[in-house]
Design a protein around this motif. Structure first.
Motif, short mmCIF file in Angstrom:
data_model
loop_
_atom_site.label_atom_id
_atom_site.label_comp_id
_atom_site.label_asym_id
_atom_site.label_seq_id
_atom_site.Cartn_x
_atom_site.Cartn_y
_atom_site.Cartn_z
N SER A 296 11.03 55.84 74.06
CA SER A 296 12.16 55.07 74.58
C SER A 296 13.24 55.99 75.13
CB SER A 296 12.76 54.19 73.48
OG SER A 296 11.83 53.24 73.05
N TRP A 297 13.45 57.11 74.45
CA TRP A 297 14.45 58.08 74.91
C TRP A 297 14.03 58.68 76.26
CZ3 TRP A 297 16.27 62.67 71.34
CH2 TRP A 297 17.41 63.24 71.89
N ILE A 298 12.75 58.99 76.38
CA ILE A 298 12.25 59.55 77.64
C ILE A 298 12.36 58.54 78.78
CG2 ILE A 298 10.13 60.32 78.80
CD1 ILE A 298 9.39 61.72 76.16
N SER A 299 12.20 57.26 78.46
CA SER A 299 12.30 56.23 79.50
C SER A 299 13.76 55.85 79.78
CB SER A 299 11.49 55.00 79.12
OG SER A 299 12.10 54.35 78.04
N VAL A 300 14.68 56.72 79.43
CA VAL A 300 16.10 56.63 79.74
C VAL A 300 16.78 55.43 79.08
CG1 VAL A 300 17.81 56.88 81.60
CG2 VAL A 300 15.50 57.66 81.97
N PHE A 301 16.38 55.09 77.87
CA PHE A 301 17.09 54.09 77.08
C PHE A 301 18.07 54.86 76.20
CE2 PHE A 301 17.20 51.17 73.33
CZ PHE A 301 17.92 50.17 73.96
N LYS A 302 19.34 54.86 76.59
CA LYS A 302 20.35 55.74 75.98
C LYS A 302 20.50 55.57 74.47
CE LYS A 302 22.60 57.33 79.87
NZ LYS A 302 22.95 58.67 80.10
N PRO A 303 20.50 54.35 73.92
CA PRO A 303 20.66 54.24 72.47
C PRO A 303 19.49 54.82 71.67
CG PRO A 303 21.23 52.17 73.52
CD PRO A 303 20.62 53.05 74.57
N ALA A 304 18.39 55.12 72.31
CA ALA A 304 17.24 55.66 71.59
C ALA A 304 17.52 57.03 71.01
CB ALA A 304 16.02 55.72 72.52
N ARG A 305 18.42 57.79 71.62
CA ARG A 305 18.74 59.11 71.06
C ARG A 305 19.37 58.98 69.68
NH1 ARG A 305 23.56 60.68 75.25
NH2 ARG A 305 24.74 58.78 74.87
N TYR A 306 20.20 57.95 69.47
CA TYR A 306 20.79 57.73 68.15
C TYR A 306 19.72 57.31 67.15
CZ TYR A 306 25.07 57.87 70.83
OH TYR A 306 26.07 58.26 71.67
N PHE A 307 18.80 56.50 67.63
CA PHE A 307 17.69 56.08 66.76
C PHE A 307 16.87 57.28 66.32
CE2 PHE A 307 13.22 54.92 66.29
CZ PHE A 307 13.31 53.95 65.32
N VAL A 308 16.54 58.17 67.26
CA VAL A 308 15.72 59.34 66.95
C VAL A 308 16.45 60.25 65.97
CG1 VAL A 308 14.71 61.44 67.91
CG2 VAL A 308 14.36 59.26 69.06
N LEU A 309 17.73 60.50 66.18
CA LEU A 309 18.49 61.35 65.27
C LEU A 309 18.61 60.72 63.88
CD1 LEU A 309 21.25 62.66 67.67
CD2 LEU A 309 19.32 63.93 66.74
N ALA A 310 18.85 59.43 63.83
CA ALA A 310 18.93 58.75 62.54
C ALA A 310 17.56 58.73 61.85
CB ALA A 310 19.44 57.33 62.72
N TYR A 311 16.53 58.56 62.64
CA TYR A 311 15.18 58.54 62.08
C TYR A 311 14.80 59.91 61.52
CZ TYR A 311 11.10 55.55 61.69
OH TYR A 311 10.11 54.74 61.21
#
Length: 90
Positions: A29-44
């Motif tokens: 999702s982060w690679i497909s330019v969905f900006k909130p995904a970076r927060y998800f990845v860091l929290a995960y």
């Protein structure tokens, strides 16, 4: 009962598979330019790293001292790292 210790191995495999799947979905999702995904990845990551260390400790691949302070130290420091990353970014 399949064999003694089966529950630990089963729980480790299931949690690692679930965490890996969530991480793959977040990164895609982060690679497909969905900006909130970076927060998800860091929290995960803040959740996944202590879980992985705990699983490896329970299986016996990582040694700890008698009171299990390695798991506690890893859990709190990864949480602090996640909070620091969010608070200090520009």
């Amino acid at each position: 009962m399949v064999w003694p210790g089966f529950g630990f191995i089963w729980a480790t495999l299931v949690t690692e598979a679930t965490l890996s799947l969530g991480m793959v979905v977040g990164i895609r999702s982060w690679i497909s330019v969905f900006k909130p995904a970076r927060y998800f990845v860091l929290a995960y990551l803040a959740m996944a790293i202590p879980n992985m260390v705990g699983n490896l400790t329970k299986i016996g691949l990582i040694e700890t001292n008698k009171n299990g302070s390695l798991f506690t130290w890893t859990y709190w420091n990864s949480a602090r790292c996640g909070i620091t990353c969010f608070c200090c970014r520009k």
